[in-house]
Design an enzyme around this catalytic site. Structure first.
Site, PDB file in Angstrom:
ATOM      1  CG  PHE A 152      -1.829  -1.199   1.299  1.00  0.00           C
ATOM      2  CD1 PHE A 152      -2.984  -1.258   0.541  1.00  0.00           C
ATOM      3  CD2 PHE A 152      -1.519  -2.275   2.121  1.00  0.00           C
ATOM      4  CE1 PHE A 152      -3.827  -2.364   0.604  1.00  0.00           C
ATOM      5  CE2 PHE A 152      -2.349  -3.386   2.182  1.00  0.00           C
ATOM      6  CZ  PHE A 152      -3.505  -3.426   1.428  1.00  0.00           C
ATOM      7  NE  ARG A 154       0.557   7.967   0.863  1.00  0.00           N
ATOM      8  CZ  ARG A 154       0.691   9.065   1.611  1.00  0.00           C
ATOM      9  NH1 ARG A 154      -0.044  10.135   1.351  1.00  0.00           N
ATOM     10  NH2 ARG A 154       1.562   9.101   2.603  1.00  0.00           N
ATOM     11  CG  LEU A 253     -13.315  13.463  -0.593  1.00  0.00           C
ATOM     12  CD1 LEU A 253     -14.162  13.830   0.625  1.00  0.00           C
ATOM     13  CD2 LEU A 253     -14.214  12.954  -1.724  1.00  0.00           C
ATOM     14  CB  CYS A 263      -1.920   1.558  -8.170  1.00  0.00           C
ATOM     15  SG  CYS A 263      -0.304   1.088  -7.515  1.00  0.00           S
ATOM     16  CE  LYS A 324       1.423  10.587  -5.604  1.00  0.00           C
ATOM     17  NZ  LYS A 324       1.151   9.607  -4.526  1.00  0.00           N
ATOM     18  NE  ARG A 331       4.187   2.766 -14.082  1.00  0.00           N
ATOM     19  CZ  ARG A 331       4.617   1.909 -13.151  1.00  0.00           C
ATOM     20  NH1 ARG A 331       4.491   0.610 -13.357  1.00  0.00           N
ATOM     21  NH2 ARG A 331       5.157   2.349 -12.032  1.00  0.00           N
TER      22      ARG A 331
END
Length: 433
Positions: A152, A154, A253, A263, A324, A331
């Site tokens: 998990f 990032r 959000l 991912c 990001k 990708r």
């Protein structure tokens, strides 16, 4: 403990370096000889903040090493992690498990008895069963266990995520294998990171379900942003208002150009294919995938609309290309569809990204790469902010405006305040405000 990491890409390298930093003896294995040679020279194959220093520290301490030889690397290991790629398979969208199964075949002939084989790669439900079958078929008398342990991490914050996880999920019903995994993660468990034991299939599904849910939150707020624009509301206020409800939470959000990366796109698609294969449709995820694909090109059209609907022959400067900040990963980046939309409309596109231009140039050869944000804006009729890198959060707006031929600033990440951009002379367009 002695650990081998099969695959020295993003997950394998970060996980291996962090395990070594805990004090374990770790060898990262990869078939790519050039990658291993670069790692021996402390040249990272990916950009991840702090990774080069972490790798060097543990190599110098003798806890971390690199190899191309699987057989030698796994000898005497307590746990062997499979951390190879599982990209979307061409043609049908299923996860391509060929690398996982190839690793299993090689491990079947190399691991010692009582070794725990851990699938760290993101894999569809039932993959662990197949990995176990492959190993057992080759070595029927071997005492081993196959465990699911999804990652998990990032991108851009992977080291922190590994060392301070929300949870550690381990899928196995074999008690001695659970004991090995407890020992592997003991440094984190002592710091009270939740260690969740489940069945292997539940563990495999947790990863896909988590990513699908987060992708749903992103897509939901993006659609609320579109509604806000029609109704005269502010999506940032809406996001805060619903995010303060602890049943919902504020993370993921933030309205923008859609999700991308290594991912969410492939994992949502793989989940859809798994559900379809088992005749259990997941309609919400289907809608999320479709809406996100449409949104990326819609953001390109948003830029065109801001320039009056005709951009043929006009120069547009883009700030940020990676999906990001704090990564060089291109990708499924939203910028790809945005650029293609602009090029299709006849625009001339210049762009800047702090880390992603080398990768972007391979995918977007028609884009002219600039050496700074201001260079990308030079003589541009519009500038569009695509990725929210820190380097773009405090631009000199007057300097940016002075460099341009036009006055349109399209902020797809809502970084700036409308009043500040107006003071600098911009016609400002944001998302959902």
């Amino acid at each position: 403990m002695k650990i081998a990491m099969i695959g020295s890409g993003y997950v394998g390298l970060v996980s291996g370096a962090c395990f070594a930093d805990f004090g374990h003896e770790v060898v990262c294995v990869d078939k790519d000889e050039s990658k291993i040679a670069r790692l021996h020279a402390n040249i990272m194959p990916i950009y991840e903040p702090g990774l080069d220093a972490l790798v060097k520290t543990n190599v110098d301490a003798g806890r971390l090493s690199f190899s191309t030889n699987v057989t030698e690397a796994v000898k005497g290991c307590d746990a062997v992690f499979i951390a190879v790629g599982t990209p979307s398979r061409r043609g049908d969208g299923h996860a391509d498990l060929s690398y996982v199964y190839a690793a299993a075949e090689e491990l079947a002939r190399a691991i010692d008895p009582r070794t725990v084989v851990v699938t760290k790669s993101t894999v569809p439900v039932g993959t662990g069963d197949e990995v176990e079958r492959i190993i057992r078929e080759t070595s029927p008398d071997l005492d081993f266990a196959v465990v699911s342990n999804p990652e998990f991490l990032r991108e851009g914050a992977a080291i922190g995520d590994f060392k301070r996880p929300d949870r550690i999920v381990v899928g196995s019903d074999v008690e001695w294998a659970r004991d090995v995994m407890r020992a592997v993660y003991r440094p984190l468990f002592l710091n009270e990171s939740p260690l969740l034991f489940t069945s292997r299939r539940s563990s495999e599904l947790i990863k896909y379900a988590a990513n699908a849910f987060l992708a749903t939150k992103i897509t939901f707020i993006n659609e609320m942003a579109d509604l806000c624009e029609k109704l005269g509301a502010n999506v940032q206020d809406v996001s805060r208002g619903i995010g303060l409800d602890n049943r919902i939470g504020s993370k993921f959000l933030h309205a923008g150009p859609g999700y991308g990366g290594s991912c969410f796109p492939k994992d949502t698609l793989a989940l859809l294919k798994t559900a379809q294969d088992h005749e259990t449709p997941v309609r919400v995820v289907e809608a999320v995938v479709q809406a996100n694909d449409l949104r990326k090109r819609a953001m390109g059209r948003k830029i065109i609309t801001a320039l009056g609907g005709d951009v043929r022959g006009l120069k547009i400067g883009l700030l940020g290309l990676t999906f990001k900040p704090n990564t060089d990963d291109m990708r499924d980046a939203p910028s790809i569809a945005i650029v293609q939309t602009l090029l299709d409309a006849g625009a001339i596109v210049h762009a800047h990204d702090p880390e992603g231009m080398e990768e972007a140039a391979k995918i977007l050869p028609e884009v002219i790469m600039a050496d700074s944000a201001y260079s990308a804006a030079q003589d541009a009729h519009a500038v569009a902010l695509i990725t929210e890198w820190d380097a773009y959060r405090a631009l000199d707006l007057k300097k940016l405006h002075a460099a341009m031929a036009g006055d349109v600033l399209v902020d797809l990440r809502n970084i700036y305040r409308p009043e500040d951009t107006a003071a600098a002379g911009f016609k400002y367009v944001s998302v959902g405000r």
